[in-house]
Design an enzyme around this catalytic site. Structure first.
Site, mmCIF file in Angstrom:
data_model
loop_
_atom_site.group_PDB
_atom_site.id
_atom_site.type_symbol
_atom_site.label_atom_id
_atom_site.label_comp_id
_atom_site.label_asym_id
_atom_site.label_seq_id
_atom_site.Cartn_x
_atom_site.Cartn_y
_atom_site.Cartn_z
ATOM 1 N N SER A 74 0.828 -1.208 0.000
ATOM 2 C CA SER A 74 0.000 0.000 0.000
ATOM 3 C C SER A 74 0.865 1.261 0.000
ATOM 4 O O SER A 74 2.003 1.239 0.468
ATOM 5 C CB SER A 74 -0.874 0.057 1.246
ATOM 6 O OG SER A 74 -1.667 -1.091 1.342
HETATM 7 N N1 SAH Z 1 0.295 -5.115 4.124
HETATM 8 C C1 SAH Z 1 1.082 -5.608 3.021
HETATM 9 C C2 SAH Z 1 0.412 -5.529 1.696
HETATM 10 C C3 SAH Z 1 -0.781 -6.300 1.619
HETATM 11 S S1 SAH Z 1 -1.293 -6.835 0.029
HETATM 12 C C4 SAH Z 1 2.408 -4.886 2.935
HETATM 13 O O1 SAH Z 1 2.688 -4.038 3.778
HETATM 14 O O2 SAH Z 1 3.168 -5.213 2.035
HETATM 15 C C5 SAH Z 1 -2.467 -7.990 0.667
HETATM 16 C C6 SAH Z 1 -1.844 -9.284 1.116
HETATM 17 O O3 SAH Z 1 -2.902 -10.070 1.654
HETATM 18 C C7 SAH Z 1 -1.257 -10.099 -0.017
HETATM 19 O O4 SAH Z 1 0.046 -10.476 0.299
HETATM 20 C C8 SAH Z 1 -2.178 -11.308 -0.127
HETATM 21 O O5 SAH Z 1 -1.513 -12.494 -0.517
HETATM 22 C C9 SAH Z 1 -2.683 -11.402 1.287
HETATM 23 N N2 SAH Z 1 -3.941 -12.125 1.450
HETATM 24 C C10 SAH Z 1 -5.053 -12.103 0.679
HETATM 25 N N3 SAH Z 1 -6.003 -12.902 1.195
HETATM 26 C C11 SAH Z 1 -5.487 -13.455 2.317
HETATM 27 C C12 SAH Z 1 -5.971 -14.365 3.293
HETATM 28 N N4 SAH Z 1 -7.199 -14.887 3.230
HETATM 29 N N5 SAH Z 1 -5.153 -14.701 4.310
HETATM 30 C C13 SAH Z 1 -3.907 -14.205 4.412
HETATM 31 N N6 SAH Z 1 -3.385 -13.342 3.515
HETATM 32 C C14 SAH Z 1 -4.159 -12.967 2.486
#
Ligand code: SAH
Length: 224
Positions: A74
């Site tokens: 983000s």
């Molecule tokens: N906060 C992160 C960016 C998040 S992008 C940062 O600082 O880089 C969203 C992330 O959520 C992705 O890595 C994706 O793989 C993960 N994600 C999506 N659905 C999920 C789930 N059900 N459980 C765990 N992770 C999940």
């Protein structure tokens, strides 16, 4: 993952110090982020270490950045806004869903007692863990799996942060929120969401819409 030792931007410490200072001034303070602890942590944490070396120069612009596997880190403002919304005092145990690059995890780890972070993609989880270890951040527990189901062991958290867009707040997560706690999550369609803060008060909850946002989808049993 980014090769930490080869990260040339990191080597030029003063350049990244100045870039971070500018990021905090122009993208955080100017847009209303006020919490001094959040600003201080983001002023010091090397965001460029959380992306591929080829993207390091863009790490302090106000943009989302690809982190591999079709996922994104983000923009700094969004990370700051979500962190500020959690109103951390330093004593909390925080559940984070969506470790991704680990940048948000690192911000949280500096501001609370312990972070429990869940990522469904093993490759991202592994790189995030290595980065945090390289930064000497050890108050983090990692789990690979579907975070829409919550932390795998029964446990209550003072705060929950979801960093992927959900169709609705998963009841499984709400059940792991301690009394008086708060959950922040993007809720809406796959394309657009609203950032919601839901505070647990007595038997009910107080919901606030903070702003509109756009996250990659939460994929899982209680996601998309
Ligand atoms: N906060 C992160 C960016 C998040 S992008 C940062 O600082 O880089 C969203 C992330 O959520 C992705 O890595 C994706 O793989 C993960 N994600 C999506 N659905 C999920 C789930 N059900 N459980 C765990 N992770 C999940």
């Amino acid at each position: 993952m980014a090769n930490l030792s080869m990260n040339s931007f990191r080597a030029s410490g003063m350049v990244s110090d100045r870039a971070r200072e500018r990021m905090v001034r122009e993208f955080l303070e100017a847009r209303g982020i006020r919490n001094p602890r959040v600003l201080e942590v983001m002023r010091h944490l090397p965001r460029h270490m959380f992306v591929d070396e080829a993207l390091a120069e863009r790490a302090y612009s106000d943009s989302t950045l690809p982190i591999g596997c079709g996922q994104t880190l983000s923009q700094p403002y969004t990370v700051a806004r979500m962190t500020e919304a959690l109103e951390l005092t330093g004593a909390e145990e925080v559940l984070e869903i969506g470790t991704g690059s680990g940048y948000q995890t690192a911000v949280l780890a500096r501001l609370c007692r312990r972070v429990y972070t869940v990522e469904r993609l093993p490759e991202l989880a592994r790189s995030a863990r290595l980065r945090l270890q390289a930064l000497g951040i050890h108050n983090v527990s990692y789990h690979i799996g579907d975070g829409s189901l919550g932390w795998p062991q029964p446990r209550e958290f003072h705060r929950i942060l979801v960093t992927a867009g959900a169709p609705a707040a998963p009841a499984t997560l709400a059940r792991q929120l301690a009394p008086g706690g708060a959950m922040v999550l993007p809720e809406g369609t796959r394309q657009r969401q609203e950032l919601i803060r839901s505070r647990r008060r007595g038997p009910g909850e107080i919901r606030e819409v903070l702003e509109s946002c756009r996250f990659v989808p939460l994929v899982g049993a209680h996601g998309w």
